[in-house]
Write an enzyme that holds these catalytic residues in place. Structure first.
Site, mmCIF file in Angstrom:
data_model
loop_
_atom_site.group_PDB
_atom_site.id
_atom_site.type_symbol
_atom_site.label_atom_id
_atom_site.label_comp_id
_atom_site.label_asym_id
_atom_site.label_seq_id
_atom_site.Cartn_x
_atom_site.Cartn_y
_atom_site.Cartn_z
ATOM 1 C CE LYS A 1 -1.684 1.588 3.954
ATOM 2 N NZ LYS A 1 -1.436 3.056 4.137
ATOM 3 C CG ASN A 2 2.696 2.514 3.524
ATOM 4 O OD1 ASN A 2 1.574 3.015 3.487
ATOM 5 N ND2 ASN A 2 3.210 2.025 4.629
#
Length: 419
Positions: A22-23
């Site tokens: 996600k990051n």
């Protein structure tokens, strides 16, 4: 509102596929503002935050196609709206990553301050001062950042007073379209930074030093279409490593990379967890007892703040005492009262928590307060006697893809209860 029920006491065994990070995905999506595209991202996770970033980019005018079966995100088109509204930005702090690309390409942007953010010592201040160093004019009005660069951005030497992943990402993207050379000093070194640089290079940017504390960007290179595979999620891998360890099981983390775990792997080994690199990814097991280990959160390659809550759950059932010190974010011990409801012995002293391990946790009804706190309670539930019910799991859906399915597939007794 959905809840998750866990009945503890089962050892985990099998393979858990690790999703795209996600990051890493969020800044990669924002990078699509730098070019008409298409930018094709593979290994894309299906998460609430990905949907939020997609909605933000669509309202800017981009075409965003998320194929959840093929696990790809295709982004194309130019921005027709240069404002990022509060209603979207408030949902996700990473939304501020559109600021640098918009100013760099279009010469202006109006972006809401992230929800809960106070200008001053908070990290968003580094984004703004860095853009000012590149030649942007910044003003704040009614909760919005107004940025303009009528004559374009110009390369500069930017020295970060403290490490900031988001500011490094925002300024690295902006610098790709600035005139001349930009040097970022005391830059973040996280794997997500390396991943963003690799994607920008595939688009035509000239970047050196990503992964070190000094990154050089030669601006004004023409950027074009690219395809890029999102790096595996190191926080998800670390979380499921804790799940294997807290249940005394053995799992293979498919696609995970040891070098991405940094100090997390070292500290887990000190606590009695075996972490072995294999062709398929990582094998994690706990064949003997756990014992206490001290950690202090630090920028990569130090112990990740996003792993602090999960490691505390693991130490709650370890023999002896541990000290967990949080240096990155304030108010990141909100999971502690919920863990103590389950029988954990934890005392907070300022920025440190003393954890004295207990032989057995007990299931309870608990409430999630944030993303990593959510999964720390699920980990505790895996080791607890009886049923644990975690409420407010919408936090969990922001950063973990189908967590109950992945854990059930390796033997956990876990289910989602519709709200």
């Amino acid at each position: 509102m959905d809840r998750i029920r866990i009945r503890g006491g089962r050892q985990l065994s099998g393979t858990i596929p690790i999703s795209g990070a996600k990051n890493a995905a969020l800044p990669l999506m924002a990078a699509a503002l730098l070019l008409d595209g298409p930018l094709v991202l593979t290994n894309a996770p299906d998460l609430a935050d990905i949907g939020t970033m997609g909605a933000l980019l669509r309202q800017h005018g981009l075409v965003v196609e998320h194929d959840k079966v093929a696990r790809t995100i295709t982004l194309s088109g130019a921005a027709t709206n240069l404002e990022a509204p509060y209603d979207l930005v408030r949902k996700m702090r990473a939304s501020v990553l559109v600021l640098g690309p918009l100013v760099a390409r279009y010469g202006q942007a109006k972006v809401s301050l992230p929800g809960g953010c106070a200008i001053g010592t908070r990290p968003v201040d580094l984004h703004l001062s860095g853009l000012e160093s590149l030649g942007a004019t910044i003003s704040l009005d009614s909760g919005y950042i107004n940025a303009t660069a009528k004559d374009g951005l110009h390369g500069a030497k930017i020295i970060f007073p403290q490490v900031s992943v988001g500011a490094t990402e925002n300024l690295m993207m902006a610098a790709t379209l600035a005139t001349g050379e930009t040097t970022l000093v005391n830059a973040a070194r996280e794997p997500e930074i390396i991943d963003l640089a690799a994607c920008l290079i595939a688009m035509g940017a000239r970047i050196e030093g990503a992964g070190s504390d000094r990154i050089r960007i030669q601006g004004k290179a023409p950027l074009g279409a690219a395809t890029h595979a999102i790096v595996p999620d190191r926080i998800e891998a670390g979380t499921y490593a804790c799940a294997a360890a807290i249940t005394g099981g053995e799992v293979v983390l498919g696609g995970a990379r040891l070098e991405h775990l940094g100090a997390v792997a070292r500290v887990m080994r000190e606590a009695g967890v075996e972490v072995t690199e294999i062709p398929e990814g990582l094998r994690v097991s706990r064949l003997n007892g756990l014992h206490g280990a001290d950690v202090m959160t630090e920028p990569f390659p130090g112990f990740a703040t996003d792993m602090q809550a999960q490691f505390m759950s693991l130490m709650a059932v370890a023999e002896g005492a541990s000290m967990v010190t949080e240096t990155i974010f304030e108010n990141r011990f909100m999971h502690v009262p919920e863990l103590t409801r389950m029988g954990a012995r934890i005392v907070i002293h300022g920025a440190s928590a003393i954890v004295r391990g207990v032989p057995q946790l007990s299931g309870a009804q608990v409430m999630a307060t944030d993303l990593r706190a959510s999964v720390s309670l699920i980990l505790a539930g895996l080791a607890a006697r009886g049923d644990t019910v975690v409420s407010r799991v919408y936090h969990l859906d922001r950063g973990y893809e189908h967590v109950e399915r992945k854990l059930a597939a390796v033997g956990a007794d876990i289910e989602r209860l519709p709200g």
